[in-house]
Scaffold this active site. Sequence first.
Site, PDB file in Angstrom:
ATOM      1  N   SER A 115       0.840  -0.808   0.134  1.00 36.46           N
ATOM      2  CA  SER A 115      -0.248  -0.266   0.179  1.00 36.46           C
ATOM      3  C   SER A 115       0.720   1.356   0.533  1.00 36.46           C
ATOM      4  CB  SER A 115      -0.776  -0.543   1.516  1.00 36.46           C
ATOM      5  OG  SER A 115      -0.028  -0.107   2.483  1.00 36.46           O
ATOM      6  N   LYS A 166       0.957 -16.480   0.017  1.00 40.78           N
ATOM      7  CA  LYS A 166       1.868 -15.774   0.334  1.00 40.78           C
ATOM      8  C   LYS A 166       3.171 -15.337   1.849  1.00 40.78           C
ATOM      9  CE  LYS A 166       0.547 -11.726   0.330  1.00 40.78           C
ATOM     10  NZ  LYS A 166       1.720 -10.618   0.979  1.00 40.78           N
ATOM     11  N   GLU A 256      -0.880 -10.763   9.024  1.00 42.38           N
ATOM     12  CA  GLU A 256      -2.025 -11.493   9.277  1.00 42.38           C
ATOM     13  C   GLU A 256      -1.464 -12.780   8.612  1.00 42.38           C
ATOM     14  OE1 GLU A 256      -4.757 -11.324   9.154  1.00 42.38           O
ATOM     15  OE2 GLU A 256      -5.693  -9.741   8.302  1.00 42.38           O
TER      16      GLU A 256
HETATM   17  N1  NAI Z   1      -0.922  -3.147   3.500  1.00 44.96           N
HETATM   18  C1  NAI Z   1      -0.545  -3.439   2.437  1.00 44.96           C
HETATM   19  O1  NAI Z   1       0.277  -2.772   1.661  1.00 44.96           O
HETATM   20  C2  NAI Z   1      -2.428  -4.857   1.649  1.00 44.96           C
HETATM   21  C3  NAI Z   1      -3.120  -5.266   3.235  1.00 44.96           C
HETATM   22  N2  NAI Z   1      -4.005  -6.168   2.516  1.00 44.96           N
HETATM   23  C4  NAI Z   1      -4.828  -6.849   3.630  1.00 44.96           C
HETATM   24  O2  NAI Z   1      -5.557  -6.143   3.551  1.00 44.96           O
HETATM   25  C5  NAI Z   1      -5.997  -6.586   5.716  1.00 44.96           C
HETATM   26  C6  NAI Z   1      -5.904  -4.997   6.421  1.00 44.96           C
HETATM   27  O3  NAI Z   1      -4.503  -4.474   5.895  1.00 44.96           O
HETATM   28  P1  NAI Z   1      -3.931  -2.910   6.462  1.00 44.96           P
HETATM   29  O4  NAI Z   1      -4.960  -1.957   6.170  1.00 44.96           O
HETATM   30  O5  NAI Z   1      -3.020  -2.773   5.980  1.00 44.96           O
HETATM   31  O6  NAI Z   1      -4.229  -3.075   8.359  1.00 44.96           O
HETATM   32  P2  NAI Z   1      -3.967  -2.151   9.317  1.00 44.96           P
HETATM   33  O7  NAI Z   1      -3.897  -3.018  10.575  1.00 44.96           O
HETATM   34  O8  NAI Z   1      -3.419  -0.895   9.268  1.00 44.96           O
HETATM   35  O9  NAI Z   1      -5.667  -2.216   8.903  1.00 44.96           O
HETATM   36  C7  NAI Z   1      -6.824  -3.048   9.468  1.00 44.96           C
HETATM   37  C8  NAI Z   1      -8.504  -2.075   9.744  1.00 44.96           C
HETATM   38  O10 NAI Z   1      -8.660  -3.801   9.978  1.00 44.96           O
HETATM   39  C9  NAI Z   1      -9.449  -3.086  11.086  1.00 44.96           C
HETATM   40  N3  NAI Z   1      -9.823  -3.754  12.355  1.00 44.96           N
HETATM   41  C10 NAI Z   1      -8.962  -4.480  12.532  1.00 44.96           C
HETATM   42  N4  NAI Z   1      -9.839  -5.562  13.174  1.00 44.96           N
HETATM   43  C11 NAI Z   1     -11.239  -5.064  13.689  1.00 44.96           C
HETATM   44  C12 NAI Z   1     -12.469  -5.941  14.585  1.00 44.96           C
HETATM   45  N5  NAI Z   1     -12.049  -6.657  15.049  1.00 44.96           N
HETATM   46  N6  NAI Z   1     -13.477  -5.207  13.944  1.00 44.96           N
HETATM   47  C13 NAI Z   1     -13.275  -4.015  12.720  1.00 44.96           C
HETATM   48  N7  NAI Z   1     -12.673  -3.560  12.419  1.00 44.96           N
HETATM   49  C14 NAI Z   1     -11.158  -4.514  12.705  1.00 44.96           C
HETATM   50  C15 NAI Z   1      -8.641  -1.986  12.272  1.00 44.96           C
HETATM   51  O11 NAI Z   1      -9.509  -1.014  12.689  1.00 44.96           O
HETATM   52  C16 NAI Z   1      -8.210  -1.287  10.395  1.00 44.96           C
HETATM   53  O12 NAI Z   1      -9.104   0.072   9.839  1.00 44.96           O
HETATM   54  C17 NAI Z   1      -4.880  -7.214   5.817  1.00 44.96           C
HETATM   55  O13 NAI Z   1      -5.990  -8.603   5.516  1.00 44.96           O
HETATM   56  C18 NAI Z   1      -3.777  -7.442   4.488  1.00 44.96           C
HETATM   57  O14 NAI Z   1      -3.439  -8.905   4.246  1.00 44.96           O
HETATM   58  C19 NAI Z   1      -3.287  -6.490   1.261  1.00 44.96           C
HETATM   59  C20 NAI Z   1      -3.053  -6.093   0.438  1.00 44.96           C
HETATM   60  C21 NAI Z   1      -2.282  -4.859   0.377  1.00 44.96           C
HETATM   61  O1  13P Z   2      -0.365  -7.999   0.889  1.00 43.18           O
HETATM   62  C1  13P Z   2       0.834  -7.058   0.629  1.00 43.18           C
HETATM   63  C2  13P Z   2       1.176  -6.765  -0.513  1.00 43.18           C
HETATM   64  O2  13P Z   2       0.867  -6.913  -1.052  1.00 43.18           O
HETATM   65  C3  13P Z   2       1.465  -6.378   2.159  1.00 43.18           C
HETATM   66  O3  13P Z   2       1.974  -7.307   2.857  1.00 43.18           O
HETATM   67  P1  13P Z   2       2.313  -6.822   4.430  1.00 43.18           P
HETATM   68  O4  13P Z   2       0.755  -7.456   4.925  1.00 43.18           O
HETATM   69  O5  13P Z   2       3.010  -8.327   4.651  1.00 43.18           O
HETATM   70  O6  13P Z   2       2.817  -5.777   4.333  1.00 43.18           O
END
Ligand code: NAI
Ligand code: 13P
Length: 308
Positions: A115, A166, A256
Site C-alpha cells: 500500500s 504468501k 496476517e
Molecule cells: N497494507 C497492504 O499493503 C495490504 C494489505 N492487505 C490486506 O488487507 C487487510 C488489512 O490490512 P491493512 O489495511 O494493511 O491493516 P491495518 O492494520 O492498517 O488496518 C486494519 C483495519 O481493520 C480494522 N479492524 C481490525 N480488526 C477489526 C475488528 N475486529 N472489527 C472491525 N475492524 C477491525 C482496523 O480498524 C483497520 O481499519 C489485511 O488482511 C492485509 O493482509 C492486502 C493488500 C495490501
Molecule cells: O499483501 C501485501 C502486499 O501485496 C502487503 O504485505 P504485508 O501485509 O506483509 O505488509
Amino acid sequence: MVQETTIAILGAGAWGAALANLAAANGHRVRLWSRQGTEMLQAVVQDAQIVLSAISMKGVRTVASQVQSCPLSPETIFVTATKGLEPQTTATPTQIWQAAFPNHPVVVLSGPNLSAEIQKSLPAATVVASNIYTAAQKVQLLFSSPRFRVYTNPDPLGVELGGTLKNVMAIAAGVCDGLQLGTNAKAALVTRGLTEMVRIGNFLGAKTETFYGLSGLGDLLATCNSPLSRNYQVGYQMACGKTLTNILANLPGTAEGVNTCQVLMQLAQQQNIYMPITEQVYRLLQSEVTPQQALDELMLRNIKPEYH
Ligand SMILES: NC(=O)C1=CN([C@@H]2O[C@H](COP(=O)(O)OP(=O)(O)OC[C@H]3O[C@@H](n4cnc5c(N)ncnc54)[C@H](O)[C@@H]3O)[C@@H](O)[C@H]2O)C=CC1
Ligand SMILES: O=C(CO)COP(=O)(O)O
C-alpha cells in the site's frame, strides 16, 4: 468513461485508505468506514453499489454480521481485499461474505500491492476474481487507471489463497534476509515456497495456474523482497533477535501471516499435507526453534526428487 459509482470501503487501515484513494482518483464517491470513526455503518453502506472490505481477518466475521443488519440495495457487489484465514473454521474472507450475503456477488481483489507504494502513485497491477464474471468486470473498470492495472481471473479461491499463503513465505523470506543467507538461499526458499502454496491450494480446491499469476507468484515476489511488507518485517526482526511480542507491538498494521501460519499448521496436521516451510515458520513463531535451527531443519531433511 466509467459511470460514477458509490463505494463503501470498510476498514480505514493502510490498504483501505489506499484503495479509497484509487477509487476517488477515478471519480467515484467513496465512503470510508472504520470502527474507530464517527460514521455509522448503516449510513456508509446504504445505497452503495460496492461494499469493499479491507478489514483485518480477525474482524471480518463481526463486520459482515453487522452489515447483515443494514438495509442494502439488492444490486450491491461485495469486494474483499483481506488476506487471511479464519482460525476456527479455516474459512476465507470470501466464504464468510458469501455465506452472509448468498444473493449478492462477491469479488476478491488481490495482487502484489504494497500500500505504501500505491499511496505514492507508483505503478502496480492486481487481480479481481469472482464466480460472477460481470461483477469482476465491473470492479475491474472501477479501479483501473494508468497507475493501477486490474486483471480479471476465473479462479476466486486461487486468487484469494495466493495472497493469503504468501504471507507465511514472506515471514520465512524475512528470516532468510535477516540471517544474511544470500541470493541463492532466497531463490530456493521462494521457489519451494511456491510449491508448498500450490500443494495446499490444490488441496483446498484452487487451480495450479492461478498461483503462477500476479496474485500468487507476483505477490510472493513483492512481499518476500520488500522491507515494506509487515510479514517480511516479522521474519527479519526475529532473525535479528527480537521477540514476536515486541515486533508485533511496534509493527505498523497487521501481519496476517502470523495467524495464517497457525491455521495452516492445523490443516496440515489434520489432513496430512506436507508443508515443511510453514512448519518451520510455525515453530519459530511458537519459540520452539531459533531462526538458525529452523534453517538447519529445512536443509537437513531427507533428499528427494524436485517434483514431489
Ligand atoms: N497494507 C497492504 O499493503 C495490504 C494489505 N492487505 C490486506 O488487507 C487487510 C488489512 O490490512 P491493512 O489495511 O494493511 O491493516 P491495518 O492494520 O492498517 O488496518 C486494519 C483495519 O481493520 C480494522 N479492524 C481490525 N480488526 C477489526 C475488528 N475486529 N472489527 C472491525 N475492524 C477491525 C482496523 O480498524 C483497520 O481499519 C489485511 O488482511 C492485509 O493482509 C492486502 C493488500 C495490501
Ligand atoms: O499483501 C501485501 C502486499 O501485496 C502487503 O504485505 P504485508 O501485509 O506483509 O505488509
